[in-house]
Design a protein around this motif. Structure first.
Motif, PDB file in Angstrom:
ATOM      1  N   VAL A  36      55.397  77.056  31.717  1.00 37.02           N
ATOM      2  CA  VAL A  36      56.008  78.308  31.274  1.00 37.02           C
ATOM      3  C   VAL A  36      55.234  79.438  31.472  1.00 37.02           C
ATOM      4  CG1 VAL A  36      55.926  78.124  28.621  1.00 37.02           C
ATOM      5  CG2 VAL A  36      57.683  79.142  29.662  1.00 37.02           C
ATOM      6  N   ASN A  37      53.921  79.081  30.853  1.00 41.56           N
ATOM      7  CA  ASN A  37      52.804  80.194  30.925  1.00 41.56           C
ATOM      8  C   ASN A  37      52.558  80.640  32.267  1.00 41.56           C
ATOM      9  OD1 ASN A  37      52.567  80.547  28.212  1.00 41.56           O
ATOM     10  ND2 ASN A  37      50.924  78.873  28.216  1.00 41.56           N
ATOM     11  N   SER A  38      52.282  79.679  33.301  1.00 42.05           N
ATOM     12  CA  SER A  38      52.330  79.896  34.644  1.00 42.05           C
ATOM     13  C   SER A  38      53.211  80.725  35.493  1.00 42.05           C
ATOM     14  CB  SER A  38      51.849  78.395  35.202  1.00 42.05           C
ATOM     15  OG  SER A  38      51.679  78.898  36.929  1.00 42.05           O
ATOM     16  N   LEU A  43      55.317  85.888  37.311  1.00 36.69           N
ATOM     17  CA  LEU A  43      56.209  86.928  37.231  1.00 36.69           C
ATOM     18  C   LEU A  43      55.709  88.238  36.908  1.00 36.69           C
ATOM     19  CD1 LEU A  43      59.052  87.805  37.127  1.00 36.69           C
ATOM     20  CD2 LEU A  43      59.370  87.057  34.927  1.00 36.69           C
ATOM     21  N   ALA A  44      54.840  88.488  35.963  1.00 37.01           N
ATOM     22  CA  ALA A  44      54.007  89.758  35.699  1.00 37.01           C
ATOM     23  C   ALA A  44      53.168  89.897  36.717  1.00 37.01           C
ATOM     24  CB  ALA A  44      53.072  89.380  34.293  1.00 37.01           C
ATOM     25  N   LEU A  45      52.432  89.110  37.444  1.00 38.39           N
ATOM     26  CA  LEU A  45      51.841  89.672  38.578  1.00 38.39           C
ATOM     27  C   LEU A  45      52.595  90.161  39.686  1.00 38.39           C
ATOM     28  CD1 LEU A  45      48.999  89.738  40.108  1.00 38.39           C
ATOM     29  CD2 LEU A  45      49.455  87.405  40.846  1.00 38.39           C
ATOM     30  N   MET A  51      54.595  97.724  40.864  1.00 43.62           N
ATOM     31  CA  MET A  51      54.388  98.918  40.273  1.00 43.62           C
ATOM     32  C   MET A  51      53.323  99.635  41.185  1.00 43.62           C
ATOM     33  SD  MET A  51      53.989 101.054  37.535  1.00 43.62           S
ATOM     34  CE  MET A  51      54.641 100.082  35.808  1.00 43.62           C
ATOM     35  N   LYS A  52      52.198  98.940  41.689  1.00 42.65           N
ATOM     36  CA  LYS A  52      51.204  99.534  42.419  1.00 42.65           C
ATOM     37  C   LYS A  52      51.786 100.005  43.717  1.00 42.65           C
ATOM     38  CE  LYS A  52      46.818  98.379  44.640  1.00 42.65           C
ATOM     39  NZ  LYS A  52      45.962  97.267  45.065  1.00 42.65           N
ATOM     40  N   THR A 234      54.707  95.319  31.632  1.00 44.56           N
ATOM     41  CA  THR A 234      54.628  95.607  33.028  1.00 44.56           C
ATOM     42  C   THR A 234      56.099  96.029  33.501  1.00 44.56           C
ATOM     43  OG1 THR A 234      52.637  94.128  33.419  1.00 44.56           O
ATOM     44  CG2 THR A 234      54.120  95.013  35.136  1.00 44.56           C
ATOM     45  N   PHE A 235      56.951  95.233  33.183  1.00 48.85           N
ATOM     46  CA  PHE A 235      58.305  95.253  33.662  1.00 48.85           C
ATOM     47  C   PHE A 235      59.049  96.657  32.978  1.00 48.85           C
ATOM     48  CE2 PHE A 235      62.779  95.358  32.102  1.00 48.85           C
ATOM     49  CZ  PHE A 235      63.519  95.146  33.549  1.00 48.85           C
TER      50      PHE A 235
END
Length: 348
Positions: A36-38, A43-45, A51-52, A234-235
């Motif tokens: 789940v962390n991976s 998803l965050a990346l 965003m960039k 980030t979202f």
């Protein structure tokens, strides 16, 4: 494309109340925690990449293509997670299955709506080509140019019924954000948490597409997600940046689209329309050719961008369709096994 209904339209807002934290006493193995962390780190990346790129290339067809590519990547990630969880369909709660199948239908409908608008905009390219073929300083030719360009303006400003219907589809997906309670299944909790992230990203990007194609910020979706999620910050920043820019662009008087490529063509078309609307005033051949050359350049860029975006939307459609077909095949197999007659006891 429809015109926004006023200078400060309200957003299509929803506050999610998803319970992200696993209940106390529910054991999570290191393997499940790692999975789940991976998934959430990826998803965050992916959101950070959007965003960039948004800071430099926001509200363009190239950014929309990147957003759809990112969405496809996230759906491939959730598919891989399901495989890694080793959670067979037989262990899925019926409510999960119903929600998944209903959402897949909604996503396919959204893809069809977006594809229809991309196709409609692409059809306008033919009108531009007709105009460019008639570029000449003679009065008759200028009248033909003016007619073709006026048709293009009317065509691009028209409403697309499929895109207008996206609001109802998005509402249906939002209603499924609060999933059924999970009963003593650590794997199920991991899956539901990951699916929540997928849905949020899907709603955000779909809302952008719907607002961009309709020319109305009322189609935007704005979600507030739990801060404890690794990708929440980030979202939230990305959503604020993109949705905010769309609102600003569409609040300008006379704005009917936020797409840079369409805006560039529209500006070039207006110059040629102005030059061709009065045949009694001679137009210098050099000036006319310059305007035609500029329109040809921006029109080709628009057409190429639409083709690339269409390809990505089709890929997403196929990913959703493939996932749906896989689940249905698994359900049929499950039902076949459960309904098969039991073997008779051997005669002693």
């Amino acid at each position: 494309m429809s015109r926004p209904q006023g200078p400060h339209p309200s957003l299509f807002q929803f506050d999610t109340t998803f319970r992200i934290m696993l209940p106390k006493g529910s054991y999570m193995s290191p393997h499940l925690l790692s999975l789940v962390n991976s998934f959430e780190d990826n998803l965050a990346l992916s959101l950070k990449k959007l965003m960039k790129s948004a800071k430099d290339d926001i509200l363009s067809l190239s950014w929309m293509k990147l957003a759809m590519e990112s969405l496809c990547e996230t759906y491939r990630d959730i598919k891989a997670l399901i495989v890694d969880l080793e959670l067979p369909v037989a262990d899925w709660d019926e409510e999960w299955t119903d929600v998944y199948l209903n959402n897949s239908i909604n996503l396919l409908d959204l893809c069809n709506a977006f594809s229809s608008e991309i196709s409609r905009l692409s059809q306008g390219h033919l009108m531009l080509q007709c105009a460019l073929q008639n570029v000449d300083s003679s009065t008759a030719k200028l009248a033909a140019v003016h007619h073709s360009l006026s048709r293009w303006q009317h065509h691009t400003n028209a409403k697309n019924a499929r895109v207008e219907n996206c609001t109802a589809i998005l509402e249906s997906i939002i209603a499924s954000l609060n999933l059924p309670k999970i009963k003593n299944s650590a794997k199920g909790k991991v899956l539901m948490r990951a699916m929540y992230g997928v849905k949020v990203k899907t709603l955000f990007i779909s809302g952008i597409f719907a607002a961009t194609f309709s020319g109305s910020p009322l189609k935007l979706v704005e979600l507030r997600v739990p801060e404890a999620l690794a990708w929440a910050d980030t979202f939230t920043k990305l959503q604020m940046l993109v949705n905010g820019e769309i609102r600003v662009q569409l609040s300008n008087e006379g704005a009917t689209t936020v797409l840079k490529e369409v805006q560039a063509v529209d500006a070039s078309v207006k110059s040629l329309v102005h030059a061709s609307q009065d045949g009694d005033i001679p137009v210098e051949a050099e000036a006319l050719e310059y305007m035609a050359s500029d329109l040809r350049r921006v029109a080709e860029k628009l057409c190429g961008g639409l083709d690339l975006l269409s390809t990505e939307v089709d890929k997403f459609f196929q990913i959703v369709l493939s996932g749906r077909d896989t689940l249905l095949c698994s359900l049929r197999s499950k039902n076949t096994i459960s309904n098969s007659p039991k073997k008779k006891d051997a005669v002693k």
